[in-house]
Design a protein around this motif. Sequence first.
Motif, PDB file in Angstrom:
ATOM      1  N   ASP A 114      15.686 -40.125  -5.705  1.00 56.71           N
ATOM      2  CA  ASP A 114      14.229 -40.087  -5.895  1.00 56.71           C
ATOM      3  C   ASP A 114      13.774 -38.737  -6.458  1.00 56.71           C
ATOM      4  O   ASP A 114      12.667 -38.308  -6.230  1.00 56.71           O
ATOM      5  CB  ASP A 114      13.526 -40.398  -4.567  1.00 56.71           C
ATOM      6  N   PHE A 115      14.680 -38.052  -7.173  1.00 57.90           N
ATOM      7  CA  PHE A 115      14.326 -36.750  -7.768  1.00 57.90           C
ATOM      8  C   PHE A 115      14.674 -36.782  -9.252  1.00 57.90           C
ATOM      9  O   PHE A 115      15.434 -37.647  -9.700  1.00 57.90           O
ATOM     10  CB  PHE A 115      15.045 -35.607  -7.035  1.00 57.90           C
TER      11      PHE A 115
ATOM     12  N   GLN B 100      14.716 -45.727 -15.642  1.00 63.79           N
ATOM     13  CA  GLN B 100      14.779 -44.696 -14.605  1.00 63.79           C
ATOM     14  C   GLN B 100      16.211 -44.642 -14.095  1.00 63.79           C
ATOM     15  O   GLN B 100      16.878 -45.680 -13.997  1.00 63.79           O
ATOM     16  CB  GLN B 100      13.867 -45.100 -13.427  1.00 63.79           C
TER      17      GLN B 100
ATOM     18  N   CYS C 233      19.774 -47.116  -4.089  1.00 63.86           N
ATOM     19  CA  CYS C 233      19.662 -46.243  -5.267  1.00 63.86           C
ATOM     20  C   CYS C 233      18.254 -45.670  -5.366  1.00 63.86           C
ATOM     21  O   CYS C 233      18.068 -44.476  -5.623  1.00 63.86           O
ATOM     22  CB  CYS C 233      20.015 -47.000  -6.548  1.00 63.86           C
ATOM     23  N   GLY C 234      17.247 -46.507  -5.120  1.00 66.40           N
ATOM     24  CA  GLY C 234      15.859 -46.042  -5.194  1.00 66.40           C
ATOM     25  C   GLY C 234      15.590 -44.923  -4.200  1.00 66.40           C
ATOM     26  O   GLY C 234      14.898 -43.945  -4.504  1.00 66.40           O
ATOM     27  N   ARG C 235      16.151 -45.059  -2.997  1.00 61.44           N
ATOM     28  CA  ARG C 235      15.883 -44.038  -1.971  1.00 61.44           C
ATOM     29  C   ARG C 235      16.741 -42.789  -2.171  1.00 61.44           C
ATOM     30  O   ARG C 235      16.291 -41.675  -1.936  1.00 61.44           O
ATOM     31  CB  ARG C 235      16.124 -44.626  -0.584  1.00 61.44           C
TER      32      ARG C 235
ATOM     33  N   ASP D  55      17.886 -50.963  -3.377  1.00 65.50           N
ATOM     34  CA  ASP D  55      17.089 -50.194  -2.412  1.00 65.50           C
ATOM     35  C   ASP D  55      17.732 -48.830  -2.154  1.00 65.50           C
ATOM     36  O   ASP D  55      17.059 -47.789  -2.156  1.00 65.50           O
ATOM     37  CB  ASP D  55      16.970 -51.011  -1.119  1.00 65.50           C
TER      38      ASP D  55
ATOM     39  N   ALA E 143      17.496 -44.413 -11.133  1.00 66.46           N
ATOM     40  CA  ALA E 143      17.807 -45.254  -9.961  1.00 66.46           C
ATOM     41  C   ALA E 143      18.046 -46.709 -10.380  1.00 66.46           C
ATOM     42  O   ALA E 143      18.977 -47.356  -9.883  1.00 66.46           O
ATOM     43  CB  ALA E 143      16.690 -45.164  -8.925  1.00 66.46           C
ATOM     44  N   SER E 144      17.230 -47.237 -11.302  1.00 64.84           N
ATOM     45  CA  SER E 144      17.428 -48.627 -11.737  1.00 64.84           C
ATOM     46  C   SER E 144      18.703 -48.754 -12.552  1.00 64.84           C
ATOM     47  O   SER E 144      19.451 -49.732 -12.423  1.00 64.84           O
ATOM     48  CB  SER E 144      16.284 -49.149 -12.606  1.00 64.84           C
TER      49      SER E 144
ATOM     50  N   ARG F 149      23.734 -38.400  -0.469  1.00 68.93           N
ATOM     51  CA  ARG F 149      22.617 -39.261  -0.068  1.00 68.93           C
ATOM     52  C   ARG F 149      22.996 -40.744  -0.182  1.00 68.93           C
ATOM     53  O   ARG F 149      22.700 -41.547   0.708  1.00 68.93           O
ATOM     54  CB  ARG F 149      21.380 -38.962  -0.935  1.00 68.93           C
TER      55      ARG F 149
END
Length: 422
Positions: free
Chosen positions: A79-80, A48, A74-76, A72, A50-51, A110
């Motif tokens: 998220d698209f 993914q 990157c995950g937030r 955290d 984000a990871s 972001r």
Amino acid sequence: MKFVSTRGHAKHVSISEAFRQGLAGDGGLFVPESWPAPPIDPAGAALQFASFAAGALAPFFAGDALAPRLADFCGRAFDFPLPLVKLNDDTEVLELFHGPTSAFKDFGARFLALCLDAIPDPRAAARLVLVATSGDTGGAVAAAFHDMTDIPVAILFPKGKISARQEKQLTSWGPRVRAFAVEGTFDDCQRLVKLAFATKAWTERFQLISANSINIGRLLPQMCYFAHASLRYRAEHGRNPGLIVPSGNAGNAVAALWARKLGYPIREVVFAHNANHAVPDYFRTGNWEPQPTIATLANAMDVGNPSNFERALHLHPTPGDFRAHASAMSVSDDEIKREISASKNYLACPHTATGLRARSLLSKSDWIIAATAHPAKFDSIVEPLVGRTIPVPPRLREILGKPSTCAEIPADLENLGQALGV
Ligand SMILES: *Cc1c(COP(=O)(O)O)cnc(C)c1O
């Protein structure tokens, strides 16, 4: 890792400090002190985004207080979706416009908002993001700080000089984001912001935060999506792609050069500019001569003096060195229009259209074109050319339905100060 100024006369700082300062003390731009040589794992293609980004950014955060929070963030922030869409056998489009404001600037804004919010600040209660925008930056910054932090935002934009939908994205966030339509040009807006940062009454009243596009916190996530896309292309085709990047202030194209510098499988980088031709001229002649800005259909790329090019020159200091890694071309408004009306299988915004045009002029194969904004954001240009209505993405539709508030002010700091209680 430490960060240094492109001009070489500022203190070496941590990544948190580079984010906080925005511009280096000597007026230059922050760049990494040295380039890590991470192992390039083809399996990254399957992660993914984000990871993948959390892993790719780790060396840049090594030793910094933000490092434990990177995954955290990157995950937030990311998220698209990030689709790589096939145009034909050897060309794909990397769609960077599936974030909240339908342009690639959501990635950087972001991520930077989360980082800046997490940096300890004794004057946290007095923080104010102050930003000037010619269109897309303001919307992305407003959305990012509104959605992900409690920090208030003030945006200055040139009255009557941005698209109706861009204006909605600045003026419809409610009381924590205040928009000011300045009677003047984008340069007037930028002058007011710079003046506020240099005025004692302002810096005493507010802890001013700059989130503009020269902040390295916006470029690093952009570097990651180019790295990820190159791995995905290579996994699918077994060959290294070239990247075509619609460019204005040249931040996104520099991010592509950085991904290449890290060793990701990127053959070369093409800077696709509109009629503003300072970078294409440099590529041709070897002389760096900023130009007055020309207004075009691709308005987010209307930059005559691209400030991020200083980072490209820092990385590849001679014209010959630059040409060994990159090229540049200029695309006219007529070509943009023709590209939008002619491309049957891909609906492009005017910015992305410069990339499509560049592709058609290049004879080599294997390309990824960065699609920088959703065409629905520029409906007044694109719809008449393609003869149909473009469906509006949900987040954009949501903001178009909200009430707008905006104060009109003359282009002087006193009026702005009165409105903000300075
Ligand atoms: C900002 C922007 C660009 C130009 O990006 P730079 O990093 O300034 O070169 C291109 N397209 C769109 C849609 C933008 O908003």
